[in-house]
Design an enzyme around this catalytic site. Sequence first.
Site, PDB file in Angstrom:
ATOM      1  N   GLU A  46      68.854  47.400  26.318  1.00  0.00           N
ATOM      2  CA  GLU A  46      69.640  46.513  27.049  1.00  0.00           C
ATOM      3  C   GLU A  46      70.040  45.384  26.094  1.00  0.00           C
ATOM      4  OE1 GLU A  46      67.935  45.741  31.247  1.00  0.00           O
ATOM      5  OE2 GLU A  46      66.156  46.902  30.213  1.00  0.00           O
ATOM      6  N   ARG A  57      53.635  52.748  24.981  1.00  0.00           N
ATOM      7  CA  ARG A  57      54.527  51.715  24.223  1.00  0.00           C
ATOM      8  C   ARG A  57      53.627  51.159  23.307  1.00  0.00           C
ATOM      9  NH1 ARG A  57      56.286  47.165  27.981  1.00  0.00           N
ATOM     10  NH2 ARG A  57      56.902  46.120  25.980  1.00  0.00           N
ATOM     11  N   LYS A  87      60.375  40.634  27.125  1.00  0.00           N
ATOM     12  CA  LYS A  87      61.752  40.023  27.011  1.00  0.00           C
ATOM     13  C   LYS A  87      61.572  38.582  27.725  1.00  0.00           C
ATOM     14  CE  LYS A  87      65.041  43.422  25.490  1.00  0.00           C
ATOM     15  NZ  LYS A  87      66.257  44.086  25.920  1.00  0.00           N
TER      16      LYS A  87
END
Length: 560
Positions: free
Chosen positions: A34, A260, A270
């Site tokens: 993104e 992850r 983020k």
Amino acid sequence: MNNAAPKDFIRQIISDDIESGKHDGDVVTRFPPEPNGFLHIGHAKSICLNFGVAQENGGRTYLRFDDTNPGKESEAYVEAIKEDVRWLGFDWEDRLTHASDYFDQLYEAAETLIEMGKAYVDSLSAEEIREYRGSFTEAGKDSPYRERSVEENLDLIRRMRDGEFADGEHVLRAKIDMASENMNMRDPALYRIRHISHQNTGDKWKIYPMYDFAHGLSDAFEGITHSLCTLEFEDHRELYDWFLDQLEPPHRPRQIEFSRLNLAYALTSKRKLHQLVEDGIVNGWDDPRLATLAGMRRRGYPPAALRNFIQRVGVTRKENLIEMGVLENSVREHFDHVAERRMAVLRPLKIVLSNYPKGEIEMVAAQNHPNRAEPGTREMPFGREIYVERTDFMEEAPKKFFRLKPGGEVRLRFAYIIRCDAVIKDDSGEVVELRCSYDPDTRSGSAAAQRKVKGTIHWVSVAHAVPAEVRLYDRLFTSPDPGNAENFLDDLNPKSLEVVNAALEPSLGQVATGSTYQFERLGYFSTDPVDHQPDKPVFNRVVTLRDTWAKIEKEALMKS
């Protein structure tokens, strides 16, 4: 006998698919960030995995920007992401795409779902939708707008598309099952109204697709064979497959989840990274204390070391917290082979060699690398006045302190043995200078230099020292898992950055940006790519020589 390294579970799945002829043996992956922030170390794992498995099997990888939320996206983030992927060593060639490239196709798919009776326009408020959705222990309930006719839904979605309604007035939802145990299947939103310009499509659209709707279909449009994502999307896979089941695109990708990369003493959220940057707690997204790729690049981390670290961590489905020392060891191992050695004094303490001839300067030969012959040697000036590290002297030293102390001897690297004869202090009692004597028969490399002392320290000639700003970076947080703290800011390390005015040997006076050296006994240091100038050197500490946090880190991880 097969000596190949064992495959991780994703590579094994891909190998089995190739062997069975699935997708005609093709391997097509994508990295879909993104563009709403900078990439971090967790993204590096996904980049290496997606590009890596494709390269290993003669496949290809798309760099696709998931630009479905224009309110938080910008072209600056797009360019930063491209720079990070290239820096890490990967090339998407002509396969740069955007979710927004498929907005027309996605909208057509939305109308198709409406025509199938599988989607409807809901006019509940966002708060009411949350209330109707239920909870993990309580089933949701149908919206009063769920049974709108196909004709009414088509009319409303087209008027939404044309900008007739305000933000939040309506939303398009899939019609699945409000009693599903999987919350993602409780009539998820497909489109929402946003009167905002898009960084790629401009003002064309007044409605934008939701991530879950756009993601799987974009994979299908691009011919992705293996859609690799982290474990938080595992519960979304049922919805991912539902869209493919209903719309039956010509190509069907498969979603596979992996754990992850969670790095100790670092943040990869983020939202929290944005907070650190926007509140001025760090100096931008490329602050060398951050685990962003831009920050690591500015600090001086080599991309090869990051790739090696990610290979060491491996690909599993088990969530764990990787010690920072694993990453730092990869960096040390890389630089140990390639970085030449130099001498720098970070906190200078002046020594006057009282029996050395005044005004005399001699040159001593210094190895550029202890284990490689090809870098050769360099000459360093040596004279009556030198700088040593302030920490290499103690006035009241413990028994096993083998550096300078009153009456004690040490060897100066590549030079002579010296003895501390007197300590000079200022009015406040602080040590400002040492008076020492040198043994002229102990020069390194000479036949008479056999006398041994237990300590060897580095030094720089005062007359030839190059002044430099050196930034000593440490972990940004004191907790190994700051992301789980009630307030992660409480775990900030007040000593995460110390700036010192150092004295460098003269060979470091005109080095180019991008240069990395081992400062002997201190660590690996790289010129700052933003602030360094050849005549005004600025160095960043990339990593220490020893993992001084190793014991602390191990104990903290055990407690957590």
